[in-house]
Design an enzyme around this catalytic site. Structure first.
Site, short mmCIF file in Angstrom:
data_model
loop_
_atom_site.label_atom_id
_atom_site.label_comp_id
_atom_site.label_asym_id
_atom_site.label_seq_id
_atom_site.Cartn_x
_atom_site.Cartn_y
_atom_site.Cartn_z
N LYS A 53 1.12 -4.85 -2.46
CA LYS A 53 0.17 -3.92 -2.44
C LYS A 53 0.21 -3.22 -3.77
CE LYS A 53 0.36 0.73 -0.80
NZ LYS A 53 1.00 1.72 -0.22
N HIS A 111 -4.88 5.37 -9.39
CA HIS A 111 -5.06 3.83 -9.69
C HIS A 111 -6.25 3.37 -9.12
CE1 HIS A 111 -3.02 3.13 -5.99
NE2 HIS A 111 -1.79 3.61 -6.14
N HIS A 170 -6.17 4.59 -5.08
CA HIS A 170 -6.74 5.90 -4.82
C HIS A 170 -8.63 5.86 -5.00
CE1 HIS A 170 -2.93 7.00 -6.88
NE2 HIS A 170 -2.39 7.11 -5.72
N CYS A 173 14.61 8.65 4.57
CA CYS A 173 14.18 7.64 3.32
C CYS A 173 13.20 8.77 2.39
CB CYS A 173 13.07 6.66 3.76
SG CYS A 173 12.52 5.63 2.42
N LYS A 176 2.02 2.86 -7.00
CA LYS A 176 2.85 3.62 -7.94
C LYS A 176 4.22 3.10 -7.96
CE LYS A 176 1.20 7.04 -6.33
NZ LYS A 176 0.36 8.43 -6.02
N CYS A 211 14.45 0.50 4.17
CA CYS A 211 13.08 0.89 4.63
C CYS A 211 12.05 -0.31 4.31
CB CYS A 211 12.68 2.09 3.78
SG CYS A 211 10.88 2.54 3.81
N CYS A 254 9.65 7.87 2.18
CA CYS A 254 8.85 7.85 3.08
C CYS A 254 8.81 9.59 3.31
CB CYS A 254 9.04 7.58 4.25
SG CYS A 254 9.12 5.40 4.31
N HIS A 283 9.62 0.87 1.28
CA HIS A 283 10.31 1.21 -0.08
C HIS A 283 11.69 0.37 -0.35
CE1 HIS A 283 8.09 4.73 1.02
NE2 HIS A 283 7.92 4.75 -0.28
N1 MSP Z 1 0.27 12.82 -0.28
C1 MSP Z 1 0.18 11.55 0.66
C2 MSP Z 1 -1.16 12.02 1.45
C3 MSP Z 1 -1.25 13.38 2.18
S1 MSP Z 1 -2.75 13.45 2.90
C4 MSP Z 1 -2.75 15.08 3.68
C5 MSP Z 1 -0.12 10.25 0.00
N2 MSP Z 1 -0.59 10.15 -1.23
S2 MSP Z 1 -0.49 8.67 -1.71
O1 MSP Z 1 -0.76 9.17 -3.45
O2 MSP Z 1 0.41 7.87 -1.51
O3 MSP Z 1 -2.04 8.14 -1.45
C6 MSP Z 1 -2.06 7.15 -0.30
C7 MSP Z 1 -3.48 6.87 -0.17
O4 MSP Z 1 -4.16 6.31 -1.27
C8 MSP Z 1 -3.63 5.81 1.00
O5 MSP Z 1 -3.96 6.35 2.09
C9 MSP Z 1 -5.13 5.24 0.31
O6 MSP Z 1 -6.09 6.39 0.48
C10 MSP Z 1 -4.94 5.20 -1.21
N3 MSP Z 1 -4.14 4.06 -1.60
C11 MSP Z 1 -2.90 4.07 -2.25
N4 MSP Z 1 -2.65 2.59 -2.66
C12 MSP Z 1 -3.64 1.79 -2.17
C13 MSP Z 1 -4.11 0.72 -2.14
N5 MSP Z 1 -3.21 -0.36 -2.50
N6 MSP Z 1 -5.16 0.15 -1.60
C14 MSP Z 1 -6.09 0.82 -0.79
N7 MSP Z 1 -5.81 2.43 -0.77
C15 MSP Z 1 -4.70 2.99 -1.34
O7 MSP Z 1 0.02 9.26 0.90
#
Ligand code: MSP
Length: 517
Positions: A296, A18, A21, A126, A299, A143, A129, A146
């Site tokens: 925010k 999304h 990412h 959780c 997903k 949490c 998390c 979540h």
């Molecule tokens: N799998 C773990 C990360 C492990 S790293 C060794 C994880 N994955 S995640 O799919 O949840 O991705 C989180 C990351 O995605 C955030 O730190 C950021 O880089 C990005 N983002 C996810 N949602 C976001 C927003 N709404 N806004 C900005 N960045 C976002 O955590």
């Protein structure tokens, strides 16, 4: 040889890529392209985080084997980033045997050093998390992230003696003030460390509860905690390309991520590296959240914008521009279609697109596309050159400081100046008189140079557009980011430039189907 290693988080595969990412990818890509332009050798690692409760649960909900589920989902990320044109040197899947092997090797090393012990534990867990929460963290019993209550769990597990390393971690962040950026996140981490509230880290899950993970090499009844597994991807991604690649790039590691995962990166990861007797990363670069309205984008909350839809509808550079221009790195920003269209129309279609199209069409009309000599400069010409000379200094400086929005602002100040110069010097009026043609030729030559400098400075922000401008100008991009403008050196007299194309179509939200939410 100077080097720059940049990573993004490896993303959970419980849903599709999304906008959140995509922002992190754009930042990593922009930095890599910037350092490349400066002649630095770069390496980019991203990937997918495929183990743990969250993935096991969603695979089960789909009635799928978790590995098959991962095999289906991980390519969505790989393909999305490829279609977006992001530089990725190594894409790590945590189910890759090379990664799994390294995690086991590292677990064994920490175990052999006496930093892992076995103990009974009762706590509130959780699954969102994937960790135990303390009572203090809960908000109304839930949490905070979540919005549901954690489960009380009691079991025997392996623990990493993280507390042994916390003083050294604290010292490191005290001695290296720029190791966490922006500074308020460094302060947050130092406060966390000073609070004394951080204990040892539970790094195992009994297979009786969760068997989707990497088996502990010293006890086959357990799998590894997903964060201990995932963080190691930053090392395995380099090692997949050989130990030389690891040694060359590891000391320059820059981990980009949003603030949600600051704690594992600033507390768990340096402790793990110290326990492994590996050097610490160079910097953590922490950005804010993209939000839609109040929520925010994520997903789990089901409030998403898909990068490939955006790319298809508006082009990747329009998306990159909006993301980099609208978010001050480190702070939250909000995404909405109106702001997106307004930015794109004002800055891209009108600001840059219009300038390129006016200049190239006048060059065709008056000189059949052929570049004319520079005439002796007027005060207005000097001012124009001064504006771009300033951009050439400021844009790289702001980029280096991660202030991408300021960098783009600085470039657009020069572009605004160029648009005003067109109006003030009025080549379209002068061209009516034959004896003014040398002046018109000089004005247009300078405007072509404006486009050249713009394309040079857009190379890391809007790579596709930068390439398009260079090809319209009929020249190749400079190999290295130049330190001076070099105006007058890029176009031989008589060199032919191309007729204009529409670089950025205007966005009319009434007509567009709005991006699918
Ligand atoms: N799998 C773990 C990360 C492990 S790293 C060794 C994880 N994955 S995640 O799919 O949840 O991705 C989180 C990351 O995605 C955030 O730190 C950021 O880089 C990005 N983002 C996810 N949602 C976001 C927003 N709404 N806004 C900005 N960045 C976002 O955590």
């Amino acid at each position: 040889m100077e080097r720059f290693y940049v990573t993004t988080p490896i993303y959970y595969i419980n849903a599709e890529p999304h906008l959140g990412h995509t922002y992190t990818m754009v930042v990593a890509d922009t930095l890599a392209r910037f350092y490349r332009a400066k002649g630095v050798e770069t390496f980019v690692v991203t990937g997918t985080d495929e183990h743990g409760d969250k993935i096991a649960a969603i695979a089960a909900a789909h009635g799928e084997n978790p590995k098959l589920y991962a095999d289906r989902m991980s390519p969505l990320f790989q393909q999305a980033w490829q279609e977006c044109g992001f530089l990725v040197d190594q894409f790590v899947r945590t189910t890759d045997p090379r990664h799994e092997q390294l995690v086991q090797e590292f677990l064994q090393r920490v175990y052999d050093n006496g930093d892992i012990y076995f103990s009974r534990y009762a706590g509130l867990y959780c699954t969102g998390c994937e960790r135990f929460l303390t009572e203090k963290e809960l908000v109304g019993g839930n949490c905070p992230d979540h919005k549901r209550p954690p489960e009380p769990i009691e079991e025997e597990n392996y623990f990493f003696r993280m507390t042994r390393y916390l003083p050294a971690v604290q010292q490191y962040f005290e001695a290296h003030p720029d190791a966490i950026y922006p500074e308020h996140y460094r302060n947050e981490v130092l406060a966390m460390l000073a609070s004394g509230g951080i204990g040892d880290l539970c790094i195992s899950r009994p297979k009786t509860r969760l068997d989707w993970g990497i088996e502990l090499p010293f006890d086959r009844r357990y799998v590894c905690y997903v964060w201990f597994d995932a963080l190691i991807s930053y090392v395995s991604g380099l090692k997949m390309r050989g130990d030389d690649t690891f040694h060359a790039f590891w000391p320059t590691a820059h981990h980009v991520m949003a603030k949600d995962i600051l704690k594992p990166h600033a507390i768990f990861w340096p402790s793990m590296l110290l326990a492994l007797r590996l050097p610490l990363f160079r910097r953590l670069l922490i950005h804010g959240y993209w939000v839609r309205g109040e929520a925010k984008m994520s997903k789990s909350l089901g409030n998403v914008i898909r990068p490939l839809d955006m790319k298809q509808q508006f082009g990747i550079d329009t998306l990159r521009y909006f993301l980099l221009r609208e978010m001050a790195f480190g702070q939250d920003a909000s995404f909405n279609e109106d702001a997106f269209a307004a930015r794109a129309n004002a800055d891209l279609a009108n600001g840059l697109g219009n300038l390129a199209s006016r200049v190239l069409s006048m060059q065709q009309r008056y000189f059949d596309g052929q570049v004319q000599p520079l005439d002796p400069p007027t005060a207005a010409d000097d001012d124009l050159q001064g504006a771009f000379a300033q951009a050439l200094v400021e844009v790289p400086e702001w980029t280096e400081q991660l202030a991408f929005h300021r960098a783009l602002e600085a470039l657009w100040r020069a572009l605004d100046h160029a648009n005003k110069y067109v109006v003030d010097t009025a080549p379209f009026t002068l061209a009516r008189e034959r004896q003014q043609l040398p002046r018109v030729g000089g004005i247009l030559h300078r405007l072509l140079e404006c486009l050249y400098t713009t394309a040079t400075l857009l190379a890391w922000f809007l790579p596709e557009t930068s390439q398009k401008i260079f090809s319209l100008l009929g020249v190749t991009a400079p190999v290295r980011l130049p330190t001076s403008l070099g105006w007058g050196e890029h176009f031989p007299i008589g060199h032919r430039v191309q007729p204009p194309i529409t670089l950025f179509p205007r966005i009319d939200l009434q007509k567009e189907a709005t991006p699918r939410a």
